[in-house]
Write a protein that holds these residues in place. Sequence first.
Motif: not given
Length: 542
Positions: A297-315
């Motif tokens: 319980k002490k390890m659980i954060p108060t706020t969690i939020k989903s990320p958005t994503w990106e995809f790339n091959c290489s520079d």
Amino acid sequence: MVWSSGLCKAVGLFVVGSLALAACTGVPDGGSGRGAVDADVAVNVGSEPDWPKCKKDTSRIQIHAKSELDLGPLSFKYTSHDVDGGGKERDWIYQESKWVAADQKLYFYVCATNVHKDKDRKVIAQRFKLRTQDPTTGEIITTHTMWSWHNSSFSQLNLAFCGDITFDAYKNTAGESAVVPTCFGRSTNKYWFVGGNNDPDGKGKTDFYQRRTWSPTQNAEICATKADYRNSEGDGLVFCLDGQNDTQKFSGKDGGAHPNNVHIKTPKVSVTLSDADKEKIAVAVANANGMPKDAIKKMIPTTIKSPTWEFNCSDDSPYCTDRNENYQITGQQPWAGVATRGGTKSNSPSNKFDGMDTLTLAATAGHDNTKNTAEWYRTKTGGTGHEVGAGVSEQKPYNNMNFGFCGNFKPSNQLSGKGPELCLGQNHALRSGLIPGDEWWAGGKGFVASDPIPVKNLVEHLLDGYVSELFIKDPQLWLIVATVVKIIEDTGGTNVEATYMYSKEDNLFILALDNTSANPISGYENTNIFNKTFFAFGLGIK
């Protein structure tokens, strides 16, 4: 090499993949070109311009679009010509181009005095070959009318000219339109040749490549692809030309290329956990792992939020254009790379998945299932146990693939480092009970795939099985549970099966749904939408 400008008064017509060009040979009126037609030629809707008549030897050329991709609007800019075989400059005229939206064709014309001596025609032909030659392979990159009657060799030309075909709908990141330098030549037997223009000195690389689709002696097509120029739909440019069994006709098309979209969706989740929420989470994790509840319980954060994503091959290959390294496709099928775009618009007939963050990967490619492409893809992912199929019943292995590509997949807010390599591959499948469609696979050596399970059992499965130990290492992984709950709600808690793969190192999960069950998701019956949709959920920066 003599490529210059001059004047005459004779006309014919080309139509190049929604592009119409006009050209002819004839005797000029007085040779000076003065009094030539106005540049602003009147164009009737649904018809070609009212071009002036040639005095003799009129030649009409047509190249008409047969394309799934939208090639227009187009323009053509004349740059140079060659009608001087033996040192005598002949008369020449170029008429400004006209785009007719109703026809989806671009009209313009050029004309010149005929060259009458064989030795002069041979000089023009040799210089045309140098312009259209690949300096690396020595191959003349051309196609021609009447290709099925003879091969593409030619020894004499009456005239040749070059210019730039501009595709205004296809732009790079700087907003510049795609340009394909192109040359045209007319032989003594009135056949027309078209090829790439490698540069004025014949030392560069032409944008076109030779694509033999019938036999080694027949140059059926030349194609140009530009992955770094995309239209508003995210499609790369593919432009092909071939002959049409007529002395005056070409076909301009996309060479069998198609827009191929695969979608990676993420439910938007932003959760502030109350003390009661943390208590429930801690109890669930403790029961699954046998660990002390209070410590969890002490390890659980108060706020969690989903990320958005990106995809790339290489520079070095931002659109996945390094063959064998980050993409593979069958034979000489056209490939114009992969672009990405985001948004929340649903690609489905129901609104259940509207509002989700959606990363769309748009690959422009031809379709041809082959074993070799599937083997390349399987080598990149690690094969069974490291990949999942979208909408694939029982996760039956694929034997053939149209194409595959690989890149780095990570949260958009990850400031540094690469995400795991994620590969996506397309197989064409026909399944009873569903609309025939393309079947997508996702995988990577850094992932471990689960067996198919009912989607309503996903939370229980995550806590007691493949990944339970991860929740002790990082309780933010409860974000994953929150997103799974959202997917369960959107699917109506049915017995639709889900298969997922996960990367422990990256706290990343890719989920696929199989909608072929006897109890499909309401609103999605008899659709193949899940054949090209994956769900990604995991963690962004803490």
